[in-house]
Design an enzyme around this catalytic site. Structure first.
Site, PDB file in Angstrom:
ATOM      1  N   LYS A   1       1.930  -3.328   6.744  1.00 23.97           N
ATOM      2  CA  LYS A   1       2.221  -3.564   5.317  1.00 23.97           C
ATOM      3  C   LYS A   1       3.721  -3.526   5.079  1.00 23.97           C
ATOM      4  CE  LYS A   1      -1.710  -4.395   3.682  1.00 23.97           C
ATOM      5  NZ  LYS A   1      -1.993  -5.616   2.931  1.00 23.97           N
TER       6      LYS A   1
ATOM      7  N   SER B   1       0.831  -1.209   0.000  1.00 15.46           N
ATOM      8  CA  SER B   1       0.000   0.000   0.000  1.00 15.46           C
ATOM      9  C   SER B   1       0.860   1.250   0.000  1.00 15.46           C
ATOM     10  CB  SER B   1      -0.859  -0.026   1.267  1.00 15.46           C
ATOM     11  OG  SER B   1      -1.465   1.219   1.476  1.00 15.46           O
TER      12      SER B   1
ATOM     13  N   TYR C   1      -1.703   0.222  10.486  1.00 15.86           N
ATOM     14  CA  TYR C   1      -1.983  -0.476   9.221  1.00 15.86           C
ATOM     15  C   TYR C   1      -0.772  -0.388   8.294  1.00 15.86           C
ATOM     16  CZ  TYR C   1      -3.693  -1.052   4.437  1.00 15.86           C
ATOM     17  OH  TYR C   1      -3.827  -1.439   3.122  1.00 15.86           O
TER      18      TYR C   1
HETATM   19  N1  LIG Z   1      -8.795  -0.870  -1.286  1.00 19.61           N
HETATM   20  C1  LIG Z   1      -7.699  -0.115  -1.444  1.00 19.61           C
HETATM   21  O1  LIG Z   1      -7.769   1.019  -1.956  1.00 19.61           O
HETATM   22  C2  LIG Z   1      -6.341  -0.662  -1.037  1.00 19.61           C
HETATM   23  C3  LIG Z   1      -5.227   0.198  -1.124  1.00 19.61           C
HETATM   24  C4  LIG Z   1      -3.972  -0.306  -0.772  1.00 19.61           C
HETATM   25  C5  LIG Z   1      -3.833  -1.625  -0.371  1.00 19.61           C
HETATM   26  N2  LIG Z   1      -4.925  -2.435  -0.264  1.00 19.61           N
HETATM   27  C6  LIG Z   1      -4.718  -3.830   0.171  1.00 19.61           C
HETATM   28  O2  LIG Z   1      -5.381  -4.686  -0.729  1.00 19.61           O
HETATM   29  C7  LIG Z   1      -5.855  -5.853  -0.063  1.00 19.61           C
HETATM   30  C8  LIG Z   1      -7.316  -6.074  -0.423  1.00 19.61           C
HETATM   31  O3  LIG Z   1      -8.070  -4.911  -0.106  1.00 19.61           O
HETATM   32  P1  LIG Z   1      -9.631  -4.828  -0.416  1.00 19.61           P
HETATM   33  O4  LIG Z   1      -9.985  -3.396  -0.562  1.00 19.61           O
HETATM   34  O5  LIG Z   1      -9.989  -5.793  -1.480  1.00 19.61           O
HETATM   35  O6  LIG Z   1     -10.211  -5.308   1.005  1.00 19.61           O
HETATM   36  P2  LIG Z   1     -11.417  -6.332   1.352  1.00 19.61           P
HETATM   37  O7  LIG Z   1     -11.712  -6.141   2.803  1.00 19.61           O
HETATM   38  O8  LIG Z   1     -12.531  -6.169   0.378  1.00 19.61           O
HETATM   39  O9  LIG Z   1     -10.727  -7.744   1.110  1.00 19.61           O
HETATM   40  C9  LIG Z   1      -9.929  -8.387   2.078  1.00 19.61           C
HETATM   41  C10 LIG Z   1     -10.309  -9.845   2.078  1.00 19.61           C
HETATM   42  O10 LIG Z   1      -9.482 -10.540   3.043  1.00 19.61           O
HETATM   43  C11 LIG Z   1     -10.325 -11.446   3.762  1.00 19.61           C
HETATM   44  N3  LIG Z   1      -9.715 -11.682   5.074  1.00 19.61           N
HETATM   45  C12 LIG Z   1      -9.565 -10.801   6.101  1.00 19.61           C
HETATM   46  N4  LIG Z   1      -9.013 -11.414   7.155  1.00 19.61           N
HETATM   47  C13 LIG Z   1      -8.794 -12.700   6.803  1.00 19.61           C
HETATM   48  C14 LIG Z   1      -8.257 -13.830   7.473  1.00 19.61           C
HETATM   49  N5  LIG Z   1      -7.846 -13.762   8.752  1.00 19.61           N
HETATM   50  N6  LIG Z   1      -8.167 -15.000   6.804  1.00 19.61           N
HETATM   51  C15 LIG Z   1      -8.606 -15.103   5.513  1.00 19.61           C
HETATM   52  N7  LIG Z   1      -9.143 -14.067   4.832  1.00 19.61           N
HETATM   53  C16 LIG Z   1      -9.235 -12.883   5.469  1.00 19.61           C
HETATM   54  C17 LIG Z   1     -11.660 -10.748   3.854  1.00 19.61           C
HETATM   55  O11 LIG Z   1     -12.752 -11.631   4.125  1.00 19.61           O
HETATM   56  C18 LIG Z   1     -11.770 -10.083   2.476  1.00 19.61           C
HETATM   57  O12 LIG Z   1     -12.404 -10.926   1.540  1.00 19.61           O
HETATM   58  C19 LIG Z   1      -5.603  -5.640   1.417  1.00 19.61           C
HETATM   59  O13 LIG Z   1      -4.461  -6.372   1.795  1.00 19.61           O
HETATM   60  C20 LIG Z   1      -5.346  -4.142   1.519  1.00 19.61           C
HETATM   61  O14 LIG Z   1      -4.464  -3.851   2.574  1.00 19.61           O
HETATM   62  C21 LIG Z   1      -6.183  -1.983  -0.590  1.00 19.61           C
END
Ligand SMILES: NC(=O)c1ccc[n+]([C@@H]2O[C@H](COP(=O)([O-])OP(=O)(O)OC[C@H]3O[C@@H](n4cnc5c(N)ncnc54)[C@H](O)[C@@H]3O)[C@@H](O)[C@H]2O)c1
Length: 352
Positions: free
Chosen positions: A156, A125, A152
């Site tokens: 990362k 991130s 957070y």
């Molecule tokens: N959305 C953004 O703009 C953004 C930006 C930078 C980084 N990220 C990173 O991208 C990744 C996905 O983000 P997203 O927006 O799709 O989030 P999201 O919450 O939609 O998806 C995360 C998924 O991980 C699963 N999860 C959480 N804890 C878990 C566990 N203990 N065991 C198994 N599964 C588990 C959740 O059920 C969910 O399906 C994350 O790692 C986040 O840090 C997202």
């Protein structure tokens, strides 16, 4: 779809593949001839979002279940999205973030080490850069100082360090993609953004505009930016998904760890987003001006030069109006039903 449909396609484990970015990536993998195996505990994801490949219900901290999944599906590579994502919650529950994000990555690394998987793509991130540390109109290169401003972001960065060391010690090759602001939805309307609580600007602005949510609060109009509101780099989730497929395919020597920013390289302000949503919906976005939010940098915009060089990837569908149009199509329909979750709150109420 089950293993019967797999044929000779290489299987890719997608942890967190029932979530927002993971589901779009599973679709892209399917379209590019891979067989996605989604591993997710549905704590914030949706069973209905898993439409391509196979689903395995499990916790990322469970190394044994991960190992069994890798073996059962002859997994060739892993894309690791699973984790907690809310910055604010990480401030009050850092323990949970270290446990799931860092502990989960540790258990995943042990499972892939034991089973000889040699390629990992990790969701990192822009949060690893904290305040960005540069002028508001400057983009952020990978070499910028790493100074996360939240637990957070700390988790990362810690995961990146752990993965880099794993590569050096055991010959894994890995790519950490540092996303900026993921936005939009697949144009099919089958999958889209569904966070609970939703904290992202575009869905909140759309909800306000279509009368399904409260008026939007714009946090601060006195930043050192052209219109005084914060600048962010919004990238279409399908562009992000394509970057993951490119990171799986790129030739890397054993032991190599790479980290690359994934963004458009252009900042859009909060007010520009508000205007784009108003244009798409055809009516103004009710909004109020609030105070600055603690910890919000004025600008977080990627320098996408290195990712282009490394992966031959650049954004193709991240025009702001297109992002908003795709997000609106998704937000305007009833999305995943309550039945999509193993347990937990309804993702979204019906439009009024
Ligand atoms: N959305 C953004 O703009 C953004 C930006 C930078 C980084 N990220 C990173 O991208 C990744 C996905 O983000 P997203 O927006 O799709 O989030 P999201 O919450 O939609 O998806 C995360 C998924 O991980 C699963 N999860 C959480 N804890 C878990 C566990 N203990 N065991 C198994 N599964 C588990 C959740 O059920 C969910 O399906 C994350 O790692 C986040 O840090 C997202």
């Amino acid at each position: 779809m089950g293993d019967m449909d797999r044929g000779s396609k290489p299987a890719v484990l997608v942890t967190g593949g029932a979530g927002y970015i993971g589901a779009h990536t599973a679709k892209a993998l399917h379209e590019q001839g891979f067989f996605p195996v989604v591993y997710d505990d549905l704590s914030s994801g949706f069973r209905e979002a898993v439409r391509w490949g196979e689903f395995v219900h499990g916790d990322i901290r469970d190394a044994r279940a991960l190992g069994e999944t890798i073996e059962a599906h002859a997994i060739k590579a892993v894309i690791h999205f699973a984790g907690l994502i809310e910055v604010g919650r990480s401030v009050v529950r850092p323990d949970l973030f270290w446990d799931i994000n860092v502990g989960g990555t540790m258990s995943l690394l042990s499972a892939i080490r034991e089973r000889g998987v040699d390629r990992l793509v990790f969701s990192s991130s822009a949060a690893v850069y904290g305040q960005g540390g540069r002028g508001p109109l400057e983009t952020i290169p990978e070499a910028a100082p790493k100074a996360p401003a939240s637990p957070y972001g700390d988790t990362k960065l810690a995961c990146e360090w752990m993965i880099a060391a794993e590569c050096r010690a055991y010959g894994l090759s890995a790519v950490a993609l540092r996303y900026f602001n993921a936005a939009g939805a697949d144009p099919s309307g089958q999958i889209g953004e569904a966070h609970e609580p939703e904290t992202h600007l575009i869905p909140l602005a759309i909800a306000a505009a279509i009368g399904r949510g409260p008026a939007l609060t714009v946090f601060g109009t006195d930043y050192d930016t052209p219109d005084g509101t914060c600048l962010r780099d919004y990238i279409h989730v399908n562009d992000l998904a394509a970057a993951h497929v490119a990171a799986l395919n790129v030739e890397l020597p054993a032991g190599r760890f790479e980290a690359a920013n994934v963004g458009v390289g252009q900042g859009r302000s909060v007010l520009q987003v508000v205007e784009a949503v108003a244009r798409a919906v055809g009516r103004p976005v009710p909004h109020a001006i609030g105070a600055r939010r603690a910890g919000d940098p004025a600008s977080l915009v990627a320098d996408p030069g290195y990712v282009r060089e490394l992966l031959g990837w650049s954004a193709q569908c991240s025009d702001l109006d297109r992002i908003v149009a795709d997000a609106l199509r998704w937000e305007a329909q009833p999305a995943y039903s309550t039945g999509g979750r193993a347990a937990g709150p309804t993702a979204r109420t019906q439009p009024q």
